[in-house]
Motif scaffolding. Structure first.
Motif, short mmCIF file in Angstrom:
data_model
loop_
_atom_site.label_atom_id
_atom_site.label_comp_id
_atom_site.label_asym_id
_atom_site.label_seq_id
_atom_site.Cartn_x
_atom_site.Cartn_y
_atom_site.Cartn_z
N THR A 242 0.83 -1.21 0.00
CA THR A 242 0.00 0.00 0.00
C THR A 242 0.86 1.25 0.00
OG1 THR A 242 -0.13 0.11 2.42
CG2 THR A 242 -1.83 -1.18 1.27
N GLY A 243 2.11 1.12 0.43
CA GLY A 243 2.96 2.30 0.56
C GLY A 243 2.48 3.27 1.61
N GLY A 244 1.62 2.80 2.51
CA GLY A 244 1.08 3.65 3.57
C GLY A 244 -0.26 4.27 3.24
N ASP A 245 -0.72 4.10 2.00
CA ASP A 245 -2.02 4.66 1.59
C ASP A 245 -3.08 3.56 1.71
OD1 ASP A 245 -4.19 5.93 0.54
OD2 ASP A 245 -3.40 6.07 -1.51
N PHE A 246 -3.88 3.61 2.78
CA PHE A 246 -4.92 2.60 2.99
C PHE A 246 -6.26 3.05 2.41
CE2 PHE A 246 -2.03 0.22 5.39
CZ PHE A 246 -2.61 -0.99 5.76
N ASP A 265 4.10 -5.84 8.97
CA ASP A 265 5.01 -4.82 8.46
C ASP A 265 4.32 -3.47 8.35
OD1 ASP A 265 7.06 -6.59 8.31
OD2 ASP A 265 6.93 -6.92 6.15
N ALA A 266 3.06 -3.46 7.88
CA ALA A 266 2.34 -2.21 7.74
C ALA A 266 2.11 -1.54 9.09
CB ALA A 266 1.01 -2.45 7.03
N VAL A 267 1.84 -2.34 10.11
CA VAL A 267 1.64 -1.78 11.45
C VAL A 267 2.96 -1.26 12.01
CG1 VAL A 267 1.02 -2.36 13.83
CG2 VAL A 267 -0.41 -3.16 11.94
N ARG A 286 -15.45 -15.40 6.17
CA ARG A 286 -15.92 -16.12 4.98
C ARG A 286 -15.16 -15.64 3.74
NH1 ARG A 286 -20.83 -14.98 7.87
NH2 ARG A 286 -21.42 -16.85 9.01
N LEU A 287 -14.73 -14.38 3.74
CA LEU A 287 -13.96 -13.82 2.63
C LEU A 287 -12.82 -12.98 3.18
CD1 LEU A 287 -13.40 -13.06 -0.35
CD2 LEU A 287 -15.10 -11.22 -0.09
N TYR A 288 -11.61 -13.25 2.71
CA TYR A 288 -10.43 -12.47 3.10
C TYR A 288 -9.77 -11.93 1.84
CZ TYR A 288 -6.00 -11.16 5.25
OH TYR A 288 -4.92 -10.45 5.69
N VAL A 289 -9.60 -10.62 1.78
CA VAL A 289 -8.93 -9.97 0.65
C VAL A 289 -7.62 -9.39 1.17
CG1 VAL A 289 -9.06 -8.22 -1.14
CG2 VAL A 289 -11.14 -9.41 -0.41
N GLY A 290 -6.51 -9.91 0.66
CA GLY A 290 -5.20 -9.41 1.04
C GLY A 290 -4.61 -8.60 -0.10
N ALA A 291 -4.36 -7.32 0.14
CA ALA A 291 -3.88 -6.42 -0.91
C ALA A 291 -2.49 -5.91 -0.58
CB ALA A 291 -4.84 -5.24 -1.07
N ALA A 327 -6.52 -15.07 -7.54
CA ALA A 327 -5.33 -14.24 -7.57
C ALA A 327 -5.48 -13.14 -8.60
CB ALA A 327 -4.10 -15.09 -7.89
N VAL A 328 -5.12 -11.94 -8.23
CA VAL A 328 -5.12 -10.80 -9.15
C VAL A 328 -3.72 -10.20 -9.15
CG1 VAL A 328 -6.12 -8.57 -9.74
CG2 VAL A 328 -7.54 -10.33 -8.66
N VAL A 329 -3.03 -10.28 -10.28
CA VAL A 329 -1.71 -9.67 -10.40
C VAL A 329 -1.90 -8.27 -10.95
CG1 VAL A 329 0.57 -9.81 -11.46
CG2 VAL A 329 -0.63 -11.92 -10.80
N GLY A 330 -1.63 -7.28 -10.12
CA GLY A 330 -1.84 -5.90 -10.53
C GLY A 330 -1.61 -4.94 -9.40
N ASP A 331 -1.66 -3.66 -9.71
CA ASP A 331 -1.47 -2.60 -8.74
C ASP A 331 -2.74 -2.43 -7.92
OD1 ASP A 331 -1.02 -0.29 -7.30
OD2 ASP A 331 -0.17 0.83 -8.97
N LEU A 332 -2.64 -2.60 -6.62
CA LEU A 332 -3.83 -2.51 -5.77
C LEU A 332 -4.50 -1.15 -5.87
CD1 LEU A 332 -3.35 -0.79 -2.83
CD2 LEU A 332 -1.80 -2.69 -2.49
N ALA A 333 -3.73 -0.10 -6.15
CA ALA A 333 -4.30 1.24 -6.27
C ALA A 333 -5.24 1.34 -7.46
CB ALA A 333 -3.19 2.28 -6.40
#
Length: 352
Positions: A242-246, A265-267, A286-291, A327-333
């Motif tokens: 995220t680079g610090g941008d949540f 690490d983010a914390v 039930r659903l976990y999204v890790g970005a 899986a999604v390969v891409g920029d989370l932003a």
């Protein structure tokens, strides 16, 4: 991978109690609201026997109505010695694990209950352990499923070793004490509502664990409109990527009605306040999204029990892709705002 059946050690093995004669106590603390995780416990409890609730304070009228809808016939309200609570030096001392544990043990002795169910919060786990010790009961922490085997014994399923093994724990003691993870079942009201009575019972704290003296306490306000991280059915977490941008993480969480988490690490970078991991918050949504999360073993140990895992990462070699369902390969932003917009459009279309 499925591990061997685990049996809790006890001095003597008791005969199983038929479900029709089994009494199940469910911890409701606080008694001013009924969270989704507790409604799940009542749903599980009805499959095991007759359901009663244990509280440390008087339930509200709204709570009693909700309990009746979920088949709770009796609320056992603990009557605690005020002088012992005053000695702890805090107005909410009745919610300390040592007090809750003593109340649960006293409720079991009063009702001759066979099973105690509690949510899998840190405080409830400590209280459950104290109650099990006082009762000589079988204890299972973080159960993901609860049922009975062919012999009528209570059996709990749980994941261990950072989610690598699935085990079945058969309780052979007369009393079983379990904490159950959130999202183990979908909460369902009883087929017919029942009248709910409140009965008090005396609790002695003489033999309880010593009550700590609390010198200070800073409560963390719950984010309005979002579930707590421990209980959420959907979790969106951000990592170093995220680079610090949540902002994109929170936007998707708002669209999904999800809780927001982070990697360790983010914390440690100061970008967020709570992390998902073996030494942080362990979740099983039930659903976990890790970005933007690589998927280090520490993090995987805290979320691998999720039913569906979606990973978004710009690195196609990220370890988290080894365990994810999508899986999604891409920029989370770019990916997360697009996903949030699509979800909002779908929701608005159904509402229209």
């Amino acid at each position: 991978m499925t591990g061997p059946t685990q049996t809790t050690p006890t001095q003597t093995e008791s005969a199983p109690v038929p479900a029709a004669n089994r009494t199940v106590l469910v911890l409701l603390d606080p008694a001013t609201e009924v969270r989704s995780s507790v409604l799940e416990l009542f749903t599980v409890a009805r499959s095991l026997g007759r359901v009663e609730a244990v509280t440390l304070e008087a339930p509200t009228v709204e709570v009693l109505a909700q309990l009746g809808a979920y088949g709770v016939e009796t609320v056992r309200q603990a009557e605690l010695p005020q002088e012992a609570l005053d000695a702890a030096g805090r107005p909410d001392a009745r919610h300390l694990p040592a007090v809750v544990g003593a109340a649960l043990a006293a409720a079991v002795r009063r009702t001759d209950a066979d099973v105690v169910l509690a949510p899998a919060t840190f405080a409830a786990k400590e209280a459950a352990a104290l109650a099990a010790h006082a009762l000589g009961a079988g204890l299972v922490i973080d159960a993901a499923s609860v049922g009975t085997d062919d012999d009528g014994r209570l059996v709990a399923g749980k994941r261990v070793f950072a989610g690598a093994w699935d085990t079945r724990c058969a309780v052979t003691a007369e009393v079983a004490v379990l904490t159950v993870r959130s999202n183990a079942v979908v909460p369902e009201p009883a087929p017919a509502a029942v009248p709910t009575e409140v009965e008090g019972f005396a609790v002695s704290l003489d033999g309880a664990a010593p009550l700590p003296t609390v010198s200070g306490r800073t409560p963390k306000a719950r984010t309005e409109g979002r579930p707590t991280l421990e209980e959420a059915a959907v979790v969106v977490a951000g990592g170093r990527g995220t680079g610090g941008d949540f902002g994109p993480v929170e936007e998707l969480a708002d669209a999904l009605g999800a809780a927001v988490g982070a990697s360790r690490d983010a914390v440690f970078e100061g970008w967020f306040d709570r992390y998902v991991g073996q030494t942080g918050v362990t979740v099983a949504p039930r659903l976990y999204v890790g970005a933007g999360i690589s998927g280090a073993p520490h993090h995987r140990g805290g979320m691998q029990a999720a039913q569906v895992i979606v990973a978004v990462n710009s690195d196609p070699e990220a370890p988290i892709f080894e365990i994810c369902d999508f899986a999604v390969v891409g920029d989370l932003a770019d990916v997360l705002p697009q996903a949030a917009a699509a979800i909002r459009a779908h929701r608005d279309g159904r509402a229209g």
